[in-house]
Motif scaffolding. Structure first.
Motif, PDB file in Angstrom:
ATOM      1  N   GLY A   1      34.993 108.513  38.171  1.00  0.00           N
ATOM      2  CA  GLY A   1      35.195 107.691  39.356  1.00  0.00           C
ATOM      3  C   GLY A   1      35.729 106.325  39.002  1.00  0.00           C
ATOM      4  N   GLU A   2      36.153 105.606  40.011  1.00  0.00           N
ATOM      5  CA  GLU A   2      36.769 104.300  39.797  1.00  0.00           C
ATOM      6  C   GLU A   2      35.725 103.238  39.506  1.00  0.00           C
ATOM      7  OE1 GLU A   2      39.806 102.895  42.406  1.00  0.00           O
ATOM      8  OE2 GLU A   2      40.440 104.927  42.886  1.00  0.00           O
ATOM      9  N   HIS A   3      35.565 102.959  38.246  1.00  0.00           N
ATOM     10  CA  HIS A   3      34.683 101.885  37.817  1.00  0.00           C
ATOM     11  C   HIS A   3      35.192 101.412  36.460  1.00  0.00           C
ATOM     12  CE1 HIS A   3      31.128  99.549  36.899  1.00  0.00           C
ATOM     13  NE2 HIS A   3      30.827  99.645  38.182  1.00  0.00           N
ATOM     14  N   TYR A   4      35.637 100.183  36.378  1.00  0.00           N
ATOM     15  CA  TYR A   4      36.354  99.699  35.201  1.00  0.00           C
ATOM     16  C   TYR A   4      35.556  99.724  33.919  1.00  0.00           C
ATOM     17  CZ  TYR A   4      33.990  95.282  36.314  1.00  0.00           C
ATOM     18  OH  TYR A   4      33.067  94.322  36.592  1.00  0.00           O
ATOM     19  N   LEU A   5      34.249  99.726  33.981  1.00  0.00           N
ATOM     20  CA  LEU A   5      33.467  99.692  32.748  1.00  0.00           C
ATOM     21  C   LEU A   5      33.584 100.974  31.933  1.00  0.00           C
ATOM     22  CD1 LEU A   5      30.207  98.020  34.085  1.00  0.00           C
ATOM     23  CD2 LEU A   5      32.083  96.941  32.851  1.00  0.00           C
ATOM     24  N   TRP A   6      33.733 102.110  32.588  1.00  0.00           N
ATOM     25  CA  TRP A   6      33.795 103.383  31.866  1.00  0.00           C
ATOM     26  C   TRP A   6      35.032 103.475  30.980  1.00  0.00           C
ATOM     27  CZ3 TRP A   6      29.409 105.458  31.393  1.00  0.00           C
ATOM     28  CH2 TRP A   6      28.492 105.502  32.436  1.00  0.00           C
ATOM     29  N   GLY A   7      36.174 103.023  31.454  1.00  0.00           N
ATOM     30  CA  GLY A   7      37.399 103.090  30.654  1.00  0.00           C
ATOM     31  C   GLY A   7      37.303 102.250  29.401  1.00  0.00           C
ATOM     32  N   THR A   8      36.707 101.080  29.525  1.00  0.00           N
ATOM     33  CA  THR A   8      36.532 100.201  28.367  1.00  0.00           C
ATOM     34  C   THR A   8      35.587 100.836  27.358  1.00  0.00           C
ATOM     35  OG1 THR A   8      36.881  98.271  29.764  1.00  0.00           O
ATOM     36  CG2 THR A   8      35.821  97.890  27.636  1.00  0.00           C
ATOM     37  N   LEU A   9      34.478 101.360  27.843  1.00  0.00           N
ATOM     38  CA  LEU A   9      33.515 102.005  26.945  1.00  0.00           C
ATOM     39  C   LEU A   9      34.149 103.205  26.247  1.00  0.00           C
ATOM     40  CD1 LEU A   9      30.659 102.228  25.796  1.00  0.00           C
ATOM     41  CD2 LEU A   9      30.035 103.546  27.831  1.00  0.00           C
ATOM     42  N   LEU A  10      34.885 104.020  26.990  1.00  0.00           N
ATOM     43  CA  LEU A  10      35.545 105.183  26.396  1.00  0.00           C
ATOM     44  C   LEU A  10      36.533 104.762  25.308  1.00  0.00           C
ATOM     45  CD1 LEU A  10      36.033 108.254  26.423  1.00  0.00           C
ATOM     46  CD2 LEU A  10      37.775 107.851  28.184  1.00  0.00           C
ATOM     47  N   ALA A  11      37.349 103.763  25.581  1.00  0.00           N
ATOM     48  CA  ALA A  11      38.318 103.286  24.586  1.00  0.00           C
ATOM     49  C   ALA A  11      37.606 102.755  23.345  1.00  0.00           C
ATOM     50  CB  ALA A  11      39.205 102.202  25.198  1.00  0.00           C
ATOM     51  N   ASN A  12      36.536 101.996  23.534  1.00  0.00           N
ATOM     52  CA  ASN A  12      35.806 101.439  22.398  1.00  0.00           C
ATOM     53  C   ASN A  12      35.138 102.527  21.567  1.00  0.00           C
ATOM     54  OD1 ASN A  12      36.532  98.814  22.955  1.00  0.00           O
ATOM     55  ND2 ASN A  12      34.677  98.364  24.095  1.00  0.00           N
ATOM     56  N   VAL A  13      34.540 103.515  22.225  1.00  0.00           N
ATOM     57  CA  VAL A  13      33.873 104.600  21.497  1.00  0.00           C
ATOM     58  C   VAL A  13      34.892 105.427  20.716  1.00  0.00           C
ATOM     59  CG1 VAL A  13      32.593 106.765  21.816  1.00  0.00           C
ATOM     60  CG2 VAL A  13      31.837 104.697  22.982  1.00  0.00           C
ATOM     61  N   ILE A  14      36.003 105.776  21.346  1.00  0.00           N
ATOM     62  CA  ILE A  14      37.046 106.542  20.655  1.00  0.00           C
ATOM     63  C   ILE A  14      37.589 105.747  19.469  1.00  0.00           C
ATOM     64  CG2 ILE A  14      39.413 107.419  20.875  1.00  0.00           C
ATOM     65  CD1 ILE A  14      38.651 108.261  23.750  1.00  0.00           C
ATOM     66  N   GLY A  15      37.868 104.470  19.692  1.00  0.00           N
ATOM     67  CA  GLY A  15      38.385 103.627  18.610  1.00  0.00           C
ATOM     68  C   GLY A  15      37.406 103.499  17.455  1.00  0.00           C
ATOM     69  N   CYS A  16      36.130 103.373  17.760  1.00  0.00           N
ATOM     70  CA  CYS A  16      35.118 103.272  16.706  1.00  0.00           C
ATOM     71  C   CYS A  16      34.995 104.575  15.935  1.00  0.00           C
ATOM     72  CB  CYS A  16      33.768 102.860  17.294  1.00  0.00           C
ATOM     73  SG  CYS A  16      33.756 101.128  17.776  1.00  0.00           S
ATOM     74  N   PHE A  17      35.074 105.696  16.636  1.00  0.00           N
ATOM     75  CA  PHE A  17      35.041 106.987  15.953  1.00  0.00           C
ATOM     76  C   PHE A  17      36.220 107.107  14.983  1.00  0.00           C
ATOM     77  CE2 PHE A  17      36.644 111.317  15.660  1.00  0.00           C
ATOM     78  CZ  PHE A  17      35.572 111.924  15.025  1.00  0.00           C
ATOM     79  N   ILE A  18      37.415 106.796  15.454  1.00  0.00           N
ATOM     80  CA  ILE A  18      38.606 106.895  14.607  1.00  0.00           C
ATOM     81  C   ILE A  18      38.478 105.952  13.409  1.00  0.00           C
ATOM     82  CG2 ILE A  18      41.102 106.470  14.495  1.00  0.00           C
ATOM     83  CD1 ILE A  18      41.217 107.373  17.464  1.00  0.00           C
ATOM     84  N   ALA A  19      38.007 104.721  13.650  1.00  0.00           N
ATOM     85  CA  ALA A  19      37.847 103.751  12.557  1.00  0.00           C
ATOM     86  C   ALA A  19      36.866 104.259  11.516  1.00  0.00           C
ATOM     87  CB  ALA A  19      37.389 102.406  13.119  1.00  0.00           C
ATOM     88  N   GLY A  20      35.720 104.762  11.950  1.00  0.00           N
ATOM     89  CA  GLY A  20      34.734 105.289  11.012  1.00  0.00           C
ATOM     90  C   GLY A  20      35.258 106.481  10.246  1.00  0.00           C
ATOM     91  N   PHE A  21      35.941 107.375  10.950  1.00  0.00           N
ATOM     92  CA  PHE A  21      36.513 108.556  10.314  1.00  0.00           C
ATOM     93  C   PHE A  21      37.511 108.153   9.230  1.00  0.00           C
ATOM     94  CE2 PHE A  21      39.798 111.752   9.909  1.00  0.00           C
ATOM     95  CZ  PHE A  21      39.070 112.917   9.727  1.00  0.00           C
ATOM     96  N   LEU A  22      38.454 107.290   9.576  1.00  0.00           N
ATOM     97  CA  LEU A  22      39.495 106.908   8.633  1.00  0.00           C
ATOM     98  C   LEU A  22      38.955 106.073   7.483  1.00  0.00           C
ATOM     99  CD1 LEU A  22      42.442 106.154  11.064  1.00  0.00           C
ATOM    100  CD2 LEU A  22      42.042 108.223   9.709  1.00  0.00           C
ATOM    101  N   LEU A  23      37.938 105.279   7.738  1.00  0.00           N
ATOM    102  CA  LEU A  23      37.321 104.470   6.688  1.00  0.00           C
ATOM    103  C   LEU A  23      36.927 105.337   5.498  1.00  0.00           C
ATOM    104  CD1 LEU A  23      36.031 101.656   5.911  1.00  0.00           C
ATOM    105  CD2 LEU A  23      33.919 102.610   6.850  1.00  0.00           C
ATOM    106  N   ILE A  24      36.310 106.466   5.771  1.00  0.00           N
ATOM    107  CA  ILE A  24      35.857 107.362   4.713  1.00  0.00           C
ATOM    108  C   ILE A  24      36.945 108.337   4.306  1.00  0.00           C
ATOM    109  CG2 ILE A  24      34.141 109.111   4.085  1.00  0.00           C
ATOM    110  CD1 ILE A  24      33.040 106.225   4.404  1.00  0.00           C
ATOM    111  N   PHE A  25      37.615 108.930   5.267  1.00  0.00           N
ATOM    112  CA  PHE A  25      38.620 109.951   4.974  1.00  0.00           C
ATOM    113  C   PHE A  25      39.743 109.399   4.103  1.00  0.00           C
ATOM    114  CE2 PHE A  25      42.284 112.646   6.059  1.00  0.00           C
ATOM    115  CZ  PHE A  25      41.747 113.885   5.771  1.00  0.00           C
ATOM    116  N   TRP A  26      40.182 108.173   4.385  1.00  0.00           N
ATOM    117  CA  TRP A  26      41.282 107.593   3.630  1.00  0.00           C
ATOM    118  C   TRP A  26      40.892 107.157   2.227  1.00  0.00           C
ATOM    119  CZ3 TRP A  26      44.088 104.175   7.791  1.00  0.00           C
ATOM    120  CH2 TRP A  26      44.930 104.989   8.541  1.00  0.00           C
ATOM    121  N   GLN A  27      39.619 107.105   1.908  1.00  0.00           N
ATOM    122  CA  GLN A  27      39.223 106.751   0.542  1.00  0.00           C
ATOM    123  C   GLN A  27      39.721 107.784  -0.457  1.00  0.00           C
ATOM    124  OE1 GLN A  27      34.984 106.132   0.590  1.00  0.00           O
ATOM    125  NE2 GLN A  27      35.178 104.092   1.470  1.00  0.00           N
ATOM    126  N   ALA A  28      39.811 109.034  -0.017  1.00  0.00           N
ATOM    127  CA  ALA A  28      40.252 110.115  -0.897  1.00  0.00           C
ATOM    128  C   ALA A  28      41.734 110.436  -0.733  1.00  0.00           C
ATOM    129  CB  ALA A  28      39.422 111.369  -0.633  1.00  0.00           C
TER     130      ALA A  28
END
Length: 127
Positions: free
Chosen positions: A32-59
């Motif tokens: 539904g239309e509520h601006y907080l959800w989009g921000t939270l979704l973007a932040n969670v996705i971005g944090c997941f990608i950052a954490g994944f790449l932090l470790i994955f790219w070490q190798a």
């Protein structure tokens, strides 16, 4: 910094900004239309990608152009700490203290959780 790194940051930033906009659309469609959800979704996705790449790219052998393009460009444009801060401030201005607190807690806790989850998954896939 060479031109390839700068170009990759610019390209990553453009793609991250579009992805941020589409996160808002997806959140509105799902929740539904509520601006907080989009921000939270973007932040969670971005944090997941950052954490994944932090470790994955070490190798992995990944160029600085790719690293900077993804982390500084794409994730920098996708994640939205300034938007989160403005939205929380607006809730506080409206004296919606519980909603502001939930927004702060959800962004902090979920984003940290997804950094750890992404790092765990990146480590498992890199092994």
């Amino acid at each position: 910094m060479n031109i390839a790194v700068i170009a990759s940051i610019g390209l990553g930033g453009a793609l991250g900004a579009v992805a941020r906009f589409k996160c808002r659309d997806l959140a509105e469609w799902l929740l539904g239309e509520h601006y907080l959800w989009g921000t939270l979704l973007a932040n969670v996705i971005g944090c997941f990608i950052a954490g994944f790449l932090l470790i994955f790219w070490q190798a992995a052998q990944v160029s600085n152009s790719v690293r900077f393009g993804v982390v500084i460009g794409f994730l920098g444009a996708l994640t939205t700490f300034s938007t989160f801060s403005v939205e929380t401030f607006q809730l506080m201005q409206q004296h919606l203290w519980l909603k502001a607190g939930i927004n702060i807690s959800a962004n902090l806790l979920l984003c940290m959780l997804f950094v750890f989850f992404g790092a765990w998954l990146g480590g498992r896939m890199a092994a």
